[in-house]
Scaffold this active site. Structure first.
Site, short mmCIF file in Angstrom:
data_model
loop_
_atom_site.label_atom_id
_atom_site.label_comp_id
_atom_site.label_asym_id
_atom_site.label_seq_id
_atom_site.Cartn_x
_atom_site.Cartn_y
_atom_site.Cartn_z
N GLU A 30 0.86 -1.19 0.00
CA GLU A 30 0.00 0.00 0.00
C GLU A 30 0.90 1.24 0.00
OE1 GLU A 30 -3.27 1.18 -0.12
OE2 GLU A 30 -2.30 3.12 0.23
N ARG A 184 -19.52 17.00 0.11
CA ARG A 184 -19.75 15.92 1.07
C ARG A 184 -19.24 16.35 2.44
NH1 ARG A 184 -20.42 9.95 -1.05
NH2 ARG A 184 -21.08 9.12 0.93
N TYR A 228 -27.88 10.66 5.38
CA TYR A 228 -28.13 9.44 6.17
C TYR A 228 -27.10 9.31 7.29
CZ TYR A 228 -24.67 7.25 2.92
OH TYR A 228 -23.57 6.95 2.17
N ASP A 308 -12.22 -0.30 -8.03
CA ASP A 308 -12.21 0.92 -8.85
C ASP A 308 -11.11 0.91 -9.90
OD1 ASP A 308 -14.31 1.82 -7.38
OD2 ASP A 308 -13.35 3.66 -6.68
N GLY A 324 -18.26 0.26 -3.72
CA GLY A 324 -17.59 -0.52 -2.68
C GLY A 324 -18.09 -1.96 -2.68
C1 LIG Z 1 -16.71 9.49 -0.25
C2 LIG Z 1 -17.05 8.23 -0.98
C3 LIG Z 1 -18.27 7.64 -0.71
C4 LIG Z 1 -18.61 6.44 -1.34
N1 LIG Z 1 -19.81 5.87 -1.04
C5 LIG Z 1 -20.09 4.63 -1.52
C6 LIG Z 1 -21.28 3.94 -1.14
O1 LIG Z 1 -22.15 4.45 -0.40
N2 LIG Z 1 -21.45 2.67 -1.58
C7 LIG Z 1 -20.52 2.04 -2.36
O2 LIG Z 1 -20.68 0.85 -2.65
N3 LIG Z 1 -19.43 2.70 -2.80
C8 LIG Z 1 -19.18 3.98 -2.38
N4 LIG Z 1 -18.05 4.63 -2.79
C9 LIG Z 1 -17.16 3.98 -3.74
C10 LIG Z 1 -16.26 3.01 -3.04
O3 LIG Z 1 -15.71 3.59 -1.90
C11 LIG Z 1 -15.18 2.59 -4.00
O4 LIG Z 1 -15.80 1.95 -5.10
C12 LIG Z 1 -14.25 1.63 -3.30
O5 LIG Z 1 -13.63 2.29 -2.22
C13 LIG Z 1 -13.20 1.09 -4.25
O6 LIG Z 1 -12.26 0.41 -3.50
P1 LIG Z 1 -10.87 0.03 -4.11
O7 LIG Z 1 -10.20 -0.79 -3.07
O8 LIG Z 1 -11.07 -0.52 -5.46
O9 LIG Z 1 -10.10 1.42 -4.33
P2 LIG Z 1 -9.56 2.47 -3.29
O10 LIG Z 1 -10.41 2.53 -2.08
O11 LIG Z 1 -9.35 3.73 -4.05
O12 LIG Z 1 -8.14 1.90 -2.84
C14 LIG Z 1 -7.02 1.91 -3.66
C15 LIG Z 1 -5.79 1.83 -2.78
O13 LIG Z 1 -4.64 1.61 -3.60
C16 LIG Z 1 -3.57 2.41 -3.14
N5 LIG Z 1 -2.64 2.59 -4.25
C17 LIG Z 1 -2.83 3.31 -5.39
N6 LIG Z 1 -1.77 3.21 -6.21
C18 LIG Z 1 -0.87 2.42 -5.57
C19 LIG Z 1 0.44 1.95 -5.92
N7 LIG Z 1 1.02 2.28 -7.07
N8 LIG Z 1 1.10 1.16 -5.06
C20 LIG Z 1 0.51 0.80 -3.87
N9 LIG Z 1 -0.73 1.22 -3.49
C21 LIG Z 1 -1.41 2.01 -4.34
C22 LIG Z 1 -4.25 3.68 -2.67
O14 LIG Z 1 -3.44 4.40 -1.76
C23 LIG Z 1 -5.52 3.12 -2.02
O15 LIG Z 1 -5.33 2.82 -0.66
C24 LIG Z 1 -17.72 5.85 -2.23
C25 LIG Z 1 -16.50 6.47 -2.53
C26 LIG Z 1 -16.15 7.65 -1.91
C27 LIG Z 1 -14.82 8.30 -2.19
#
Ligand SMILES: Cc1cc2nc3c(=O)[nH]c(=O)nc-3n(C[C@H](O)[C@H](O)[C@H](O)COP(=O)(O)OP(=O)(O)OC[C@H]3O[C@@H](n4cnc5c(N)ncnc54)[C@H](O)[C@@H]3O)c2cc1C
Length: 429
Positions: A30, A184, A228, A308, A324
């Site tokens: 990470e 937000r 909420y 994502d 998420g």
């Molecule tokens: C404020 C907010 C509210 C949301 N509300 C909802 C909701 O109500 N319901 C829902 O389902 N979804 C919601 N989402 C969307 C959801 O949070 C995302 O779809 C989800 O977090 C995606 O998770 P992820 O692990 O794919 O990516 P991320 O959470 O973006 O995690 C990616 C990680 O990779 C790390 N990283 C990046 N590049 C590198 C690298 N080169 N080397 C090592 N580490 C790296 C980053 O630091 C990060 O920790 C919301 C998003 C946000 C921002």
């Protein structure tokens, strides 16, 4: 089997839990120190909570609130237009619909992934370790310090701005401005209920109730404030969606600040009591909403994309709230599909398993991505685009009930097991 996961977000941690449960040796790199998770709430829908509950996830310790009812009211007059009390979703969809603080969800996922109580070897989590390069055929990643690390499987869970996708597709994900932006913020519940000026105003559409989601909206330009609770009902989460053409070429930066005046300038015609509540806001964030088209493949060689990194979606202000949840489904699917596999699988075996992953995941996440581009009440705008990703014989959902059945009523663990069984039977015969 040795697995490297790039990124410890919701997707990376879930994949870590799922893969360790199947006996794999998992290491997560990470980039950050993990102190920067966005302070906002997130819907944990039944399709995700049913997975977490099977893994012994502690919803209570994480302060998650059951979604109990939903109310839609005019933002200007506060006249209530509709009000729905939710049933208990667990008997219907296998898990509750929960409202969580993102930091609480993230902390609990991290605890389950790296702790010693649950099955499997604890995930090794290395912080402040940025992955800067991939060798997808030979299974190596390179860190910023120049060290290289080998794995049988590499999971790119590096989020919407990550680089793993370039190593699968040959290019980065291009984003399309939607012309919409969100503000937000979180307000402690007792700052509303304990304020002698505001407390008397908290009636009907504005009342602070356990598990209530409110849509305070305008019809003609579709501005809306979605509100909420989370964190044991001690915090109220506000998402304010509005058109903002200035955002055309900005990228999402979830940490960009905005002021109370910025919010009020967009909602000045909302009811005076809402304006009073907005005036309580602190630490407001603002970001533009950018859309990405579904991609055509999720993997190359030993590298697979989840969350994502593969399918960023618009946030729950467009009613889906599945970003998420889909990352959690992805992680869970990986665990099931990488069951019953040799300790040092060949590249061909990895490719075969990743082909199963793609069969299970690609249509579902693509449909969700397209559906997130419109509210559930505006599905007609995306119906034709969504059709191509629906399972054979299944219509694009159009009512609230159909959306629930489509989004919540899917069991990714069972679907992944079925596909793996078919594959293993084929190999034997
Ligand atoms: C404020 C907010 C509210 C949301 N509300 C909802 C909701 O109500 N319901 C829902 O389902 N979804 C919601 N989402 C969307 C959801 O949070 C995302 O779809 C989800 O977090 C995606 O998770 P992820 O692990 O794919 O990516 P991320 O959470 O973006 O995690 C990616 C990680 O990779 C790390 N990283 C990046 N590049 C590198 C690298 N080169 N080397 C090592 N580490 C790296 C980053 O630091 C990060 O920790 C919301 C998003 C946000 C921002």
């Amino acid at each position: 089997m040795k697995v490297i996961i790039v990124g410890a977000g919701i997707g990376g941690l879930t994949a870590g839990i799922a893969l360790r449960r199947k006996g794999h040796d998992v290491q997560i790199f990470e980039r950050s120190s993990l102190l920067s998770e966005v302070g906002a709430a997130i819907n944990v829908c039944p399709n995700a909570s049913q997975i977490l509950s099977q893994w012994g996830f502690d919803f209570e310790r994480s302060g998650m609130v059951s979604a109990r009812n939903h109310m839609k009211a005019s933002g200007r007059t506060l006249d209530v237009e509709s009000s729905v009390t939710y049933p208990d979703f667990t008997p219907i969809y296998g898990g509750p619909w929960l409202l969580a603080h993102r930091v609480d969800l993230h902390n609990e996922l991290r605890r389950v992934a790296t702790g010693t109580e649950k099955p499997g070897k604890p995930v090794e989590l290395t912080l402040r370790a940025e992955v800067v390069d991939y060798d997808v055929e030979n299974g190596y990643i390179t860190l910023g310090d120049g060290s290289t690390h080998h794995a049988d499987l590499i999971v790119g869970a590096d989020g919407v701005h990550g680089d793993a996708v370039r190593h699968v597709l040959g290019h980065s994900l291009s984003s399309i401005a939607t012309g919409w932006a969100v503000f937000r913020w979180l307000t402690p519940s007792n700052e509303l209920t304990g304020d002698p000026e505001i407390a008397p105003l908290l009636e009907d559409a504005l009342s602070v109730r356990d598990g209530m989601t409110r849509f305070l909206a305008t019809d003609e330009d579709m501005r809306r404030i979605v509100w909420y609770p989370c964190a044991d009902n001690t915090l109220q989460n506000f998402v304010a969606v509005h058109q903002d053409r200035r955002t055309d070429d900005e990228r999402e930066d979830w940490d960009r600040s905005a002021s109370v005046e910025d919010v009020i300038s967009q909602y000045s015609d909302f009811h005076p009591n809402i304006i009073k509540i907005i005036r309580k806001a602190t630490n407001i964030k603002r970001w533009p909403l950018l859309y990405r088209e579904p991609i055509k493949t999720l993997s190359k060689g030993r590298l697979v994309l989840i969350g994502d990194a593969a399918h960023p979606m618009l946030p729950p202000s467009t009613d889906q709230g599945q970003g998420g949840a889909q990352a959690i489904e992805d992680g869970a699917a990986l665990g099931e599909i990488f069951t019953d596999i040799a300790d040092n699988p060949s590249l061909d075996e990895i490719r075969a398993r990743l082909a199963i992953f793609e069969q299970v995941r690609l249509r579902r996440v693509s449909a969700m991505q397209v559906l997130s581009d419109a509210g559930q009440d505006r599905v007609f705008e995306v119906r034709e685009r969504a059709k191509q990703y629906m399972p054979p014989g299944v219509e694009v959902p159009s009512s609230m009930k159909e959306f629930r059945d489509h989004n919540f009523g899917y069991d990714v663990l069972e679907d992944s097991r079925r596909h793996l069984r078919e594959y293993l039977d084929g190999v034997k015969n």
